[in-house]
Design an enzyme around this catalytic site. Structure first.
Site, mmCIF file in Angstrom:
data_model
loop_
_atom_site.group_PDB
_atom_site.id
_atom_site.type_symbol
_atom_site.label_atom_id
_atom_site.label_comp_id
_atom_site.label_asym_id
_atom_site.label_seq_id
_atom_site.Cartn_x
_atom_site.Cartn_y
_atom_site.Cartn_z
ATOM 1 N N GLY A 147 4.404 2.803 -9.366
ATOM 2 C CA GLY A 147 4.796 4.121 -8.885
ATOM 3 C C GLY A 147 6.298 4.207 -8.752
ATOM 4 N N GLY A 148 6.764 5.242 -8.061
ATOM 5 C CA GLY A 148 8.202 5.449 -7.931
ATOM 6 C C GLY A 148 8.891 4.353 -7.143
ATOM 7 N N MET A 149 8.176 3.743 -6.164
ATOM 8 C CA MET A 149 8.799 2.703 -5.346
ATOM 9 C C MET A 149 8.813 1.348 -6.042
ATOM 10 S SD MET A 149 9.992 3.390 -2.242
ATOM 11 C CE MET A 149 9.652 1.947 -1.248
ATOM 12 N N GLU B 24 5.965 -1.691 -8.079
ATOM 13 C CA GLU B 24 4.720 -2.046 -8.758
ATOM 14 C C GLU B 24 3.958 -3.073 -7.939
ATOM 15 O OE1 GLU B 24 6.579 -3.183 -12.373
ATOM 16 O OE2 GLU B 24 6.914 -5.243 -11.758
ATOM 17 N N VAL B 25 2.650 -3.132 -8.202
ATOM 18 C CA VAL B 25 1.776 -4.072 -7.497
ATOM 19 C C VAL B 25 1.130 -4.990 -8.529
ATOM 20 C CG1 VAL B 25 -0.215 -4.350 -5.988
ATOM 21 C CG2 VAL B 25 1.347 -2.419 -5.652
ATOM 22 N N LYS C 237 3.566 -6.809 -3.947
ATOM 23 C CA LYS C 237 4.209 -5.510 -4.128
ATOM 24 C C LYS C 237 5.705 -5.729 -4.297
ATOM 25 C CE LYS C 237 4.338 -0.884 -2.081
ATOM 26 N NZ LYS C 237 3.843 -0.032 -0.967
ATOM 27 N N GLY D 120 -0.911 -1.758 -10.629
ATOM 28 C CA GLY D 120 -0.497 -0.421 -10.233
ATOM 29 C C GLY D 120 1.007 -0.308 -10.195
ATOM 30 N N ASP E 99 1.212 9.363 5.769
ATOM 31 C CA ASP E 99 1.021 9.581 4.331
ATOM 32 C C ASP E 99 -0.433 9.296 3.944
ATOM 33 O OD1 ASP E 99 1.725 10.340 1.758
ATOM 34 O OD2 ASP E 99 2.483 8.368 1.199
#
Length: 612
Positions: free
Chosen positions: A30-32, A34-35, A50, A28, A143
């Site tokens: 995202g903006g922050m 990856e995993v 992460k 996975g 969130d």
């Protein structure tokens, strides 16, 4: 903040980037960051690593947010919360090592074609118990959304809450001063799942903001839709749902935090009543005497309320039957425009797609199609947007009238035009509607309308589509002036309606478009300064619906200022100038005939002469 390299996340990572762990594959991003799925070499177990985006790792605020998630996870140890294993730093970035959850997110389960209500409520209880535990440890998630809830297939599909990157700590928790990242009056989270107070000021949002998010998730899980604006209860959106869910969801989604559940524990107690064996996901615990007493009291209260509701329904049916059997006078029917402008209860704010164009002398608002989000006020029936159209879906009960008003100011001008395409369709018959028709008589015809509305809702002009084959109606109530005029019959399907007011205050209504456009009765002369008839503020556009299903598309409202008095004089001369040369050209051909006869005899002799 440093600029983020869009390719930084997708670059391949060395398997041995982190000492003691072997990165296997990306699962996975995202903006922050990856995993990665990885192996912890010391224990040979599978974990999730992460990694913070290397560009963000240069920004202190993102580093603090990353550290904050680690602190939140370290404070929590619960079977329905993803646990943390380790954290650290490499030469280029920061990392968290967490429990690896082998399974999809809740988002994928929500998209499944079939809904297992009992299974959904069981997993919802698991999520609620995780959040209740977090709140008890002084952590607010802030969130919560389907993407942040994972389903562990190896553990029987139980839910696990993840991603505490936006979590906040309650004032009495020790990490609060160290990780207080949210500034006052700053919104953080995912908009569709955020509580109203969190959108305004995330720092001061308390545990009840998570309760609102849980309500959004539950509503979407049950209906497949996110509740926006005025929404129908779940049992009306999905057949077969327990009506008791309506009260639970509605209480979670109250705009005022004071009206919501005071704690997640109170929400859990209501959900447990709807799920047989709801404690099966946790170790069996024998209920205490107080708990059994509380359950018994709640059961007695519910039975009493159900009996009282049945008596109220029977009494209401008796009153309706008595009124129906009376030989009394027929009640006068309210005009459709007046019915739409009546007090329909509290208004709710909503946004809809559209566009707003402001020029020096011209301003245009278009609802339903455009890149902007326009502010609307909704009263009465629920409303929704489908394919750039405003839809009033068919409803049962007393709320059969709805109104949507544009919440705009500053649209002043001497000339105004309001147009839209409307469709009015009768609601399909259902047992409920047949019963209402039996007691109340046949329902009113479906009517859709476009309106110019004054500042107090008492002054309006309404152009009403009564359905195919019925005459279009123009209705107005301005100060003491009231009236109705009927126009041509509406066409089959969609009807194009238009209102125009010129600088002299002459109001005209039309049905159709292009060569097929026809006027509705006679113009109404409101006189110069016509906007004053609508109250202290200029009129704004609105749409309304009575009964059935109404569809309004292409709603466009344009106001512009009339040309200044000094520029009106050249206008007639410009209109006359093209006409002046026309008679001149028309007279010239009349004077031309005399010369040709003189030339004709000159050409005649060669014809009678001899050839050479």
């Amino acid at each position: 903040m440093s600029s983020i390299d869009p390719t930084a996340i997708s670059r391949p990572r060395s398997p041995d980037l982190i000492s003691g762990y072997h990165l296997e594959k990306l699962v996975g991003s995202g903006g922050m960051g990856e995993v990665h799925k990885a192996t912890q070499l010391s224990l040979g177990r599978t974990v999730a690593v992460k990694l913070l985006n290397p560009e963000l790792a240069k920004d202190p605020s993102f580093i603090a947010r990353f550290q904050k998630e680690a602190a939140a996870l370290a404070a929590l140890s619960h079977p329905h919360i993803v646990s943390i294993v380790d954290k650290g730093k490499t030469d280029t970035t920061y990392y968290l090592v967490m429990e690896f959850v082998d399974g999809p997110s809740l988002r994928e389960l929500i998209r499944a074609p079939e809904l297992d209500v009992t299974g959904a409520l069981r997993r919802m209880l698991e999520i609620c118990r995780a959040i209740e535990y977090a709140h008890g440890r002084g952590v607010i998630h802030r969130d919560l959304k389907p993407e942040n809830i994972l389903l562990d297939q190896q553990a029987g599909g139980i839910a696990k809450v993840s991603d505490f990157g936006l979590a906040s700590f309650l004032a009495d928790a020790s990490p609060s001063s160290r990780y207080a990242l949210t500034s006052t009056h700053v919104s953080m989270g995912t908009l569709s799942y955020m509580a109203p107070e969190q959108r305004v000021d995330a720092k001061n949002a308390d545990a009840r903001a998570d309760i609102f998010s849980l309500g959004v998730i539950l509503y979407e899980w049950l209906t497949g839709e996110v509740p926006l604006g005025t929404f129908d209860p779940p049992s009306q959106r999905k057949e077969g749902l327990d009506p008791r869910l309506d009260a639970i969801v509605t209480r979670c989604l109250k705009p005022d935090p004071e009206d919501r559940y005071p704690s997640v524990r109170a929400l859990i107690e209501d959900l447990e009543l709807l799920v047989p064996g709801s404690m099966s996901s946790l170790p069996a615990v024998r209920p205490t005497r107080i708990h059994r007493l509380r359950q018994g009291v709640r059961k007695v209260v519910r039975k009493t309320l159900q009996a009282a509701a049945a008596l109220v329904v029977l009494a209401a049916l008796g009153v309706l039957a008595r009124e129906w059997l009376r030989d009394g006078e027929a009640r006068p029917r309210v005009q459709p425009g007046a019915a739409i402008m009546e007090d329909l209860g509290p208004m709710s704010a909503l946004t809809g797609p559209g566009r707003s164009e402001d020029a020096s002398e011209r301003r245009t608002l278009a609802l339903g199609e455009g890149p902007e989000q326009l502010n609307l006020l909704v009263s009465g029936r629920p409303v929704e947007f489908q394919e750039n159209a405003v839809i009033f879906p068919a409803v049962d009960g007393q709320s059969r009238v709805g109104r949507v008003r544009m919440n705009v100011v500053g649209r002043e001008g001497d000339i105004a035009t309001l147009s839209a395409r409307l469709r009015a369709d009768a609601a399909p018959p259902t047992p409920m509607r047949r019963a209402l028709a039996f007691w109340n008589g046949p329902p009113r015809a479906t009517q859709a309308a476009v309106l110019l509305v004054g500042s107090t809702d008492l002054d309006y002009v309404a152009l009403i589509h009564n359905g195919a084959g019925e005459p279009v109606r123009l209705e107005w109530a301005l100060d003491e002036r009231r009236g109705t005029m009927l126009g041509p019959d509406a066409p089959e399907g969609e009807a194009v309606l238009e209102l125009k007011v010129d600088a002299e205050g002459v109001l005209q209504a039309f049905v159709g478009k292009g060569k097929e456009q026809r006027a509705i009765a006679e113009p109404i002369n409101l006189g110069p300064g016509w906007m004053e008839h609508f109250g202290e503020l200029p009129p704004v556009p609105a749409v309304g619906c009575i009964e059935g299903t109404c569809r309004i598309e292409g709603l466009t409202f344009t106001v512009r200022k009339a040309p200044p008095p000094g520029t009106t004089a050249p206008v007639p001369t410009l209109a006359v100038r093209p006409a002046a040369p026309v008679p001149a050209k028309a007279v010239a051909p009349k004077k031309a005939p005399p010369p040709p006869p003189k030339k004709q005899p000159a050409k005649a002799p060669p014809k009678g002469g001899k050839r050479r």
